[in-house]
Design a protein around this motif. Structure first.
Motif, PDB file in Angstrom:
ATOM      1  N   ILE A  78       0.866  -1.177   0.000  1.00 50.31           N
ATOM      2  CA  ILE A  78       0.000   0.000   0.000  1.00 50.31           C
ATOM      3  C   ILE A  78       0.901   1.224   0.000  1.00 50.31           C
ATOM      4  CG2 ILE A  78      -1.649   1.341   1.351  1.00 50.31           C
ATOM      5  CD1 ILE A  78      -2.784  -1.234   2.404  1.00 50.31           C
ATOM      6  N   LYS A  79       0.588   2.174  -0.857  1.00 50.05           N
ATOM      7  CA  LYS A  79       1.333   3.439  -0.860  1.00 50.05           C
ATOM      8  C   LYS A  79       0.578   4.423   0.013  1.00 50.05           C
ATOM      9  CE  LYS A  79       3.599   2.831  -5.183  1.00 50.05           C
ATOM     10  NZ  LYS A  79       4.892   3.289  -5.486  1.00 50.05           N
ATOM     11  N   GLN A  80       1.288   4.983   0.990  1.00 49.49           N
ATOM     12  CA  GLN A  80       0.687   5.959   1.889  1.00 49.49           C
ATOM     13  C   GLN A  80       1.724   7.011   2.239  1.00 49.49           C
ATOM     14  OE1 GLN A  80      -0.428   4.827   5.935  1.00 49.49           O
ATOM     15  NE2 GLN A  80      -2.432   5.677   5.496  1.00 49.49           N
ATOM     16  N   ARG A  81       1.364   8.248   1.969  1.00 47.49           N
ATOM     17  CA  ARG A  81       2.248   9.386   2.253  1.00 47.49           C
ATOM     18  C   ARG A  81       3.625   9.219   1.618  1.00 47.49           C
ATOM     19  NH1 ARG A  81       0.675   9.653   8.520  1.00 47.49           N
ATOM     20  NH2 ARG A  81      -1.477  10.334   8.238  1.00 47.49           N
ATOM     21  N   GLY A  82       3.641   8.737   0.393  1.00 45.22           N
ATOM     22  CA  GLY A  82       4.888   8.596  -0.338  1.00 45.22           C
ATOM     23  C   GLY A  82       5.725   7.392   0.030  1.00 45.22           C
ATOM     24  N   LYS A  83       5.240   6.563   0.948  1.00 53.76           N
ATOM     25  CA  LYS A  83       5.980   5.366   1.351  1.00 53.76           C
ATOM     26  C   LYS A  83       5.204   4.137   0.914  1.00 53.76           C
ATOM     27  CE  LYS A  83       8.017   7.389   5.481  1.00 53.76           C
ATOM     28  NZ  LYS A  83       8.118   7.279   6.937  1.00 53.76           N
ATOM     29  N   THR A  84       5.921   3.079   0.635  1.00 50.96           N
ATOM     30  CA  THR A  84       5.293   1.807   0.299  1.00 50.96           C
ATOM     31  C   THR A  84       5.340   0.923   1.533  1.00 50.96           C
ATOM     32  OG1 THR A  84       6.023   2.004  -1.984  1.00 50.96           O
ATOM     33  CG2 THR A  84       5.374  -0.176  -1.239  1.00 50.96           C
ATOM     34  N   LEU A  85       4.147   0.532   2.003  1.00 50.93           N
ATOM     35  CA  LEU A  85       4.033  -0.318   3.182  1.00 50.93           C
ATOM     36  C   LEU A  85       3.732  -1.737   2.747  1.00 50.93           C
ATOM     37  CD1 LEU A  85       1.767   2.105   5.202  1.00 50.93           C
ATOM     38  CD2 LEU A  85       4.201   1.775   5.504  1.00 50.93           C
ATOM     39  N   LYS A  86       4.440  -2.694   3.299  1.00 53.53           N
ATOM     40  CA  LYS A  86       4.219  -4.098   2.974  1.00 53.53           C
ATOM     41  C   LYS A  86       3.255  -4.691   3.998  1.00 53.53           C
ATOM     42  CE  LYS A  86       8.677  -4.446   0.856  1.00 53.53           C
ATOM     43  NZ  LYS A  86       9.120  -5.253  -0.197  1.00 53.53           N
ATOM     44  N   ILE A  87       2.163  -5.258   3.483  1.00 55.07           N
ATOM     45  CA  ILE A  87       1.152  -5.880   4.326  1.00 55.07           C
ATOM     46  C   ILE A  87       1.330  -7.402   4.204  1.00 55.07           C
ATOM     47  CG2 ILE A  87      -1.308  -6.036   4.859  1.00 55.07           C
ATOM     48  CD1 ILE A  87      -0.125  -3.144   4.904  1.00 55.07           C
ATOM     49  N   PRO A  88       1.652  -8.080   5.305  1.00 56.25           N
ATOM     50  CA  PRO A  88       1.847  -9.529   5.236  1.00 56.25           C
ATOM     51  C   PRO A  88       0.552 -10.267   4.897  1.00 56.25           C
ATOM     52  CG  PRO A  88       2.648  -8.625   7.327  1.00 56.25           C
ATOM     53  CD  PRO A  88       1.906  -7.534   6.630  1.00 56.25           C
ATOM     54  N   ALA A  89       0.661 -11.466   4.364  1.00 56.12           N
ATOM     55  CA  ALA A  89      -0.508 -12.299   4.088  1.00 56.12           C
ATOM     56  C   ALA A  89      -1.230 -12.589   5.402  1.00 56.12           C
ATOM     57  CB  ALA A  89      -0.075 -13.606   3.434  1.00 56.12           C
ATOM     58  N   GLY A  90      -2.559 -12.579   5.360  1.00 54.80           N
ATOM     59  CA  GLY A  90      -3.358 -12.848   6.552  1.00 54.80           C
ATOM     60  C   GLY A  90      -3.611 -11.623   7.400  1.00 54.80           C
ATOM     61  N   CYS A  91      -3.147 -10.457   6.935  1.00 56.95           N
ATOM     62  CA  CYS A  91      -3.290  -9.222   7.707  1.00 56.95           C
ATOM     63  C   CYS A  91      -4.098  -8.170   6.941  1.00 56.95           C
ATOM     64  CB  CYS A  91      -1.919  -8.633   8.023  1.00 56.95           C
ATOM     65  SG  CYS A  91      -0.911  -9.682   9.067  1.00 56.95           S
ATOM     66  N   VAL A  92      -4.623  -7.207   7.681  1.00 56.54           N
ATOM     67  CA  VAL A  92      -5.269  -6.046   7.074  1.00 56.54           C
ATOM     68  C   VAL A  92      -4.630  -4.787   7.651  1.00 56.54           C
ATOM     69  CG1 VAL A  92      -7.486  -7.100   6.534  1.00 56.54           C
ATOM     70  CG2 VAL A  92      -7.152  -6.101   8.763  1.00 56.54           C
ATOM     71  N   PHE A  93      -4.627  -3.741   6.859  1.00 57.32           N
ATOM     72  CA  PHE A  93      -4.073  -2.455   7.266  1.00 57.32           C
ATOM     73  C   PHE A  93      -5.184  -1.624   7.889  1.00 57.32           C
ATOM     74  CE2 PHE A  93      -2.288   1.837   6.286  1.00 57.32           C
ATOM     75  CZ  PHE A  93      -1.133   1.701   7.046  1.00 57.32           C
ATOM     76  N   MET A  94      -4.847  -0.719   8.783  1.00 56.60           N
ATOM     77  CA  MET A  94      -5.857   0.026   9.533  1.00 56.60           C
ATOM     78  C   MET A  94      -6.830   0.803   8.643  1.00 56.60           C
ATOM     79  SD  MET A  94      -3.801   3.080  11.320  1.00 56.60           S
ATOM     80  CE  MET A  94      -3.667   4.635  10.490  1.00 56.60           C
ATOM     81  N   THR A  95      -6.401   1.278   7.483  1.00 62.92           N
ATOM     82  CA  THR A  95      -7.314   2.024   6.621  1.00 62.92           C
ATOM     83  C   THR A  95      -8.322   1.111   5.932  1.00 62.92           C
ATOM     84  OG1 THR A  95      -5.728   1.932   4.789  1.00 62.92           O
ATOM     85  CG2 THR A  95      -5.684   3.900   6.187  1.00 62.92           C
ATOM     86  N   GLU A  96      -8.033  -0.183   5.876  1.00 57.00           N
ATOM     87  CA  GLU A  96      -8.939  -1.143   5.254  1.00 57.00           C
ATOM     88  C   GLU A  96      -9.982  -1.677   6.233  1.00 57.00           C
ATOM     89  OE1 GLU A  96      -5.846  -3.263   2.197  1.00 57.00           O
ATOM     90  OE2 GLU A  96      -5.706  -3.790   4.321  1.00 57.00           O
ATOM     91  N   ILE A  97      -9.719  -1.564   7.509  1.00 55.42           N
ATOM     92  CA  ILE A  97     -10.563  -2.167   8.533  1.00 55.42           C
ATOM     93  C   ILE A  97     -11.959  -1.558   8.554  1.00 55.42           C
ATOM     94  CG2 ILE A  97     -10.844  -2.460  11.026  1.00 55.42           C
ATOM     95  CD1 ILE A  97      -7.719  -2.634  11.123  1.00 55.42           C
ATOM     96  N   GLY A  98     -12.055  -0.227   8.583  1.00 57.27           N
ATOM     97  CA  GLY A  98     -13.355   0.435   8.649  1.00 57.27           C
ATOM     98  C   GLY A  98     -14.256   0.088   7.481  1.00 57.27           C
ATOM     99  N   GLY A  99     -13.709   0.083   6.282  1.00 59.48           N
ATOM    100  CA  GLY A  99     -14.498  -0.246   5.097  1.00 59.48           C
ATOM    101  C   GLY A  99     -14.975  -1.675   5.094  1.00 59.48           C
TER     102      GLY A  99
END
Length: 107
Positions: A78-99
């Motif tokens: 996921i690209k956020q604020r100019g950085k690329t964040l790696k999300i491991p398999a089996g996980c969700v990122f905080m911005t995806e949780i609400g949706g």
């Protein structure tokens, strides 16, 4: 009479889907309350990823039925604020949780 803070539509209690009802134990819940329950559960069961506390491990937990298998099945970036964040398999990122959780709320 004091004026209520916040958006009344956002604070409104909505009906929970069967999967969400099983997780929360509630028939109706507001979005902010749902997020409180989610994060309380994640912290209590140590589901936050050590390298990045904004990622939550959901695969193999009580949370798994609430998220699509497409979302948690593979490693993602996921690209956020100019950085690329790696999300491991089996996980969700905080911005995806609400949706993802919001899809389990009905009027």
């Amino acid at each position: 009479m004091a004026k209520r803070k916040g958006n009344p539509a956002f604070m409104k209690e909505l009906n929970c889907s069967d999967e969400l009802r099983e997780f929360t134990g509630e028939k109706k819940i507001s979005r902010p309350q749902l997020m409180k329950v989610f994060w309380k559960y994640a912290k209590k069961h140590h589901l936050q990823v050590e390298d990045n506390k904004r990622c939550v491990q959901v695969e193999g937990t009580k949370l798994e039925p609430l998220f699509s298998s497409k979302l948690i099945s593979k490693k993602r970036e996921i690209k956020q604020r100019g950085k690329t964040l790696k999300i491991p398999a089996g996980c969700v990122f905080m911005t995806e949780i609400g949706g993802a959780l919001g899809k389990h709320l009905e009027k």
